[in-house]
Design a protein around this motif. Structure first.
Motif, PDB file in Angstrom:
ATOM      1  N   CYS A  67       0.730  -1.276   0.034  1.00 17.42           N
ATOM      2  CA  CYS A  67      -0.093   0.109  -0.013  1.00 17.42           C
ATOM      3  C   CYS A  67       0.749   1.367   0.060  1.00 17.42           C
ATOM      4  N   THR A  68       2.027   0.977   0.107  1.00 16.04           N
ATOM      5  CA  THR A  68       2.996   2.267   0.023  1.00 16.04           C
ATOM      6  C   THR A  68       3.874   2.268  -1.284  1.00 16.04           C
ATOM      7  N   SER A 162     -12.319 -12.026  -2.947  1.00 21.39           N
ATOM      8  CA  SER A 162     -11.541 -11.444  -1.726  1.00 21.39           C
ATOM      9  C   SER A 162     -12.561 -10.586  -0.786  1.00 21.39           C
ATOM     10  N   ALA A 163     -12.531 -10.350   0.388  1.00 22.52           N
ATOM     11  CA  ALA A 163     -13.124  -9.841   1.327  1.00 22.52           C
ATOM     12  C   ALA A 163     -12.872  -8.215   1.586  1.00 22.52           C
ATOM     13  N   GLY A 164     -12.577  -7.732   0.592  1.00 18.21           N
ATOM     14  CA  GLY A 164     -12.278  -6.105   0.409  1.00 18.21           C
ATOM     15  C   GLY A 164     -11.131  -6.044  -0.409  1.00 18.21           C
ATOM     16  N   ARG A 165     -11.109  -4.714  -0.565  1.00 14.53           N
ATOM     17  CA  ARG A 165      -9.852  -4.138  -1.232  1.00 14.53           C
ATOM     18  C   ARG A 165      -9.382  -2.873  -0.584  1.00 14.53           C
ATOM     19  N   THR A 166      -7.797  -2.645  -0.697  1.00 15.45           N
ATOM     20  CA  THR A 166      -7.457  -1.916   0.120  1.00 15.45           C
ATOM     21  C   THR A 166      -6.895  -0.766  -1.147  1.00 15.45           C
ATOM     22  N   ALA A 167      -7.165   0.596  -1.041  1.00  7.71           N
ATOM     23  CA  ALA A 167      -6.670   1.570  -1.763  1.00  7.71           C
ATOM     24  C   ALA A 167      -5.224   1.466  -1.791  1.00  7.71           C
ATOM     25  N   GLY A 168      -4.539   1.658  -2.863  1.00  9.69           N
ATOM     26  CA  GLY A 168      -3.001   1.628  -3.159  1.00  9.69           C
ATOM     27  C   GLY A 168      -2.553   3.170  -3.011  1.00  9.69           C
ATOM     28  N   ALA A 169      -1.081   3.225  -3.137  1.00 11.36           N
ATOM     29  CA  ALA A 169      -0.588   4.645  -2.936  1.00 11.36           C
ATOM     30  C   ALA A 169      -1.115   5.524  -4.011  1.00 11.36           C
ATOM     31  N   GLY A 170      -1.181   4.897  -5.330  1.00  9.42           N
ATOM     32  CA  GLY A 170      -1.648   5.871  -6.597  1.00  9.42           C
ATOM     33  C   GLY A 170      -0.444   6.115  -7.109  1.00  9.42           C
ATOM     34  N   GLY A 171      -0.272   7.305  -7.883  1.00 12.11           N
ATOM     35  CA  GLY A 171       0.876   7.905  -8.697  1.00 12.11           C
ATOM     36  C   GLY A 171       1.350   6.847  -9.530  1.00 12.11           C
ATOM     37  N   MET A 196       5.322  13.682  -2.383  1.00 10.09           N
ATOM     38  CA  MET A 196       4.600  13.992  -3.378  1.00 10.09           C
ATOM     39  C   MET A 196       5.279  13.979  -4.606  1.00 10.09           C
ATOM     40  N   MET A 197       6.627  14.251  -4.655  1.00  9.87           N
ATOM     41  CA  MET A 197       7.349  14.222  -5.871  1.00  9.87           C
ATOM     42  C   MET A 197       7.633  12.493  -6.239  1.00  9.87           C
ATOM     43  N   ALA A 198       7.742  11.865  -5.339  1.00  6.13           N
ATOM     44  CA  ALA A 198       8.042  10.370  -5.489  1.00  6.13           C
ATOM     45  C   ALA A 198       6.722   9.709  -6.203  1.00  6.13           C
ATOM     46  N   LYS A 199       5.699  10.132  -5.687  1.00  2.85           N
ATOM     47  CA  LYS A 199       4.401   9.818  -6.051  1.00  2.85           C
ATOM     48  C   LYS A 199       4.196  10.150  -7.670  1.00  2.85           C
ATOM     49  N   ARG A 200       5.068  10.966  -7.978  1.00  2.00           N
ATOM     50  CA  ARG A 200       5.140  11.147  -9.660  1.00  2.00           C
ATOM     51  C   ARG A 200       6.280  10.669 -10.262  1.00  2.00           C
ATOM     52  N   GLY A 201       6.649   9.535  -9.616  1.00  2.00           N
ATOM     53  CA  GLY A 201       7.679   8.785 -10.393  1.00  2.00           C
ATOM     54  C   GLY A 201       9.238   9.185 -10.123  1.00  2.00           C
ATOM     55  N   LEU A 202       9.330  10.294  -9.363  1.00  2.00           N
ATOM     56  CA  LEU A 202      10.756  10.833  -9.240  1.00  2.00           C
ATOM     57  C   LEU A 202      11.742   9.800  -8.019  1.00  2.00           C
ATOM     58  N   ILE A 203      12.670   9.639  -8.412  1.00  2.00           N
ATOM     59  CA  ILE A 203      13.466   9.131  -7.307  1.00  2.00           C
ATOM     60  C   ILE A 203      14.174  10.607  -6.631  1.00  2.00           C
TER      61      ILE A 203
END
Ligand code: ATP
Ligand code: MG
Length: 391
Positions: A67-68, A162-171, A196-203
């Motif tokens: 999830c992260t 499955s007994a549910g679904r967990t939202a992922g981190a997105g991005g 926030m920048m890692a979420k857009r794929g940046l190292i």
């Protein structure tokens, strides 16, 4: 019973020809995150990565870690059955027992991507719903706000329940957009900017300025702890620690007090430029939010930017403190960020900082002293620390 975790793509499901590049990076990132937990087999089909444990162990920690990982839209832990409605109905009550016994309302949400399966989606929902009501007579169906949603997906290689679904981190996956250097203080904002920048794929690697003895060893430890925590989202992180004391003292002794903060920020940028040039970073990142403090007015930011040779990303620029703090709590950096150790920014803070500095005046004030030799020395004496995912 066979159990797998499905990691479903977020935004990368929408990618075109270059989709497999993103998938490759995502799988690599997932493998690194899960490695400490045990061995898994990975397959990818239908915008999903199937993660199957080799051997028996608890999958909950794996779900938590997934999830992260940026690039994943949803995470689902599922039982896998053969594609036969009778088998599904017979077996899945046992798999769902703990969850459904603790609930009072539920619904079944089916999806049939294998169109050769004889039952249509609504029929699957009714049949499985009835079977679960038989098995757990205390339950009621609530299609609008159920406590539990049971997912039943008929896919190419099996039926997944499955007994549910967990939202992922997105991005998008970290490493798919290049790398950036974050000016990382020990405060609340810059770790959120990293996220926030890692979420857009940046190292995202960090550069931290420290001014001992004005700042303490504990202030540095705080930044190191922040890096460790950020690896959950950002992956491996390098931290460049820059000795900044002499530069700040020279600034104090040679420049007008009202300009201290802006000139200091420009000097930070100049050192960050050098580091970015040497190590191949394509952008700088800060945790500035407009209007938050005197150094974050439009004019001050203009003066800071004029010293930067790279695009400067400020992902929290339009957020208020509450919004930033909410994210800091979510990513578990808040408690560390609020520890009360001095940052070099609070050393020699002017009593009346100029909130509307003019670039030409700042440049003139800055040129009263030749900072270049001190900048060179600071760059040469940087210490690099490395933080690895999952350690
Ligand atoms: P933060 O909560 O991230 O510390 P802040 O609200 O305290 O931000 P400032 O102290 O004005 O704001 O810093 C603004 C930005 O400048 C920070 O977000 C960070 O990017 C950078 N910065 C400040 N101090 C340092 C430092 N010691 N080392 C590296 N970068 C710094
Ligand atoms: Mg700060």
């Amino acid at each position: 019973m066979k159990e797998v975790i499905m990691a479903k793509y977020g935004e990368i499901a929408l990618k075109g020809l270059n989709k497999s590049t993103f998938e490759d990076i995502l799988v690599k990132n997932i493998k690194r995150r899960l490695k400490p937990l045990g061995e898994f087999e990975y397959t990818r089909r239908q915008s999903t990565i199937y993660i199957e444990p080799i051997g028996e162990f608890d999958l909950d920690p794996a779900v938590k870690r997934l999830c992260t990982v940026f690039g994943i839209g949803a995470v689902q832990r599922c039982a896998v059955y053969e594609k036969d409605m009778d088998v599904i109905k017979a077996k899945c009550p046992e798999y769902l027992r703990d969850t459904l016994e603790a609930a009072s309302t539920f619904k079944v949400e089916a999806k049939r991507s294998d169109k050769s399966f004889p039952l249509k989606t609504p029929d699957i929902q009714v049949e499985l719903g009835d079977a679960l009501l038989d098995a757990f007579p205390h339950l009621k169906v609530d299609v609008h706000e159920p406590q539990v949603t049971v997912f039943c997906e008929i896919r190419d290689k099996g039926a997944y329940v499955s007994a549910g679904r967990t939202a992922g981190a997105g991005g998008i996956p970290v490493g798919s957009s290049g790398k950036a250097l974050l000016l990382l203080s020990g405060g609340i904002d810059s770790p959120v900017a990293a996220y926030m920048m890692a979420k857009r794929g940046l190292i995202v690697d960090g550069i931290h300025f420290q001014s001992p003895p004005y700042t303490s060893e504990r202030a540095l430890m705080k930044v190191q702890t922040l890096c460790e925590k950020l690896t959950a989202y950002c992956g491996d992180i390098k931290l460049y620690c820059v000795p900044f004391t002499e530069i700040q003292e020279a600034l104090r002794d040679n420049c007008p007090e009202e300009y201290f903060t802006v000139i200091m920020r420009r000097l930070m940028m100049k050192i960050a430029n050098r580091t970015a040039e040497s190590y191949g970073y394509g952008a700088l990142v800060t945790g500035e939010s407009i209007g938050q403090v005197a150094s974050q007015t439009l004019r001050a930011i203009q003066c800071t930017d004029a010293a930067a040779k790279f695009p400067v990303f400020r992902p929290v620029i339009g957020m208020d403190k509450k919004e930033i703090t909410d994210i800091a709590r979510k990513i578990d950096t808040f408690e560390t960020s609020v520890l009360p150790y001095e940052d070099c920014c609070t050393v020699f803070t002017p009593k009346h900082p100029k909130t509307r500095p003019v670039l030409s005046e700042i440049e003139k004030a800055e040129s009263a002293f030749d900072f270049q030799p001190l900048i060179n020395e600071a760059v040469e004496n940087m210490t690099v620390y490395r933080y690895k995912v999952g350690e």
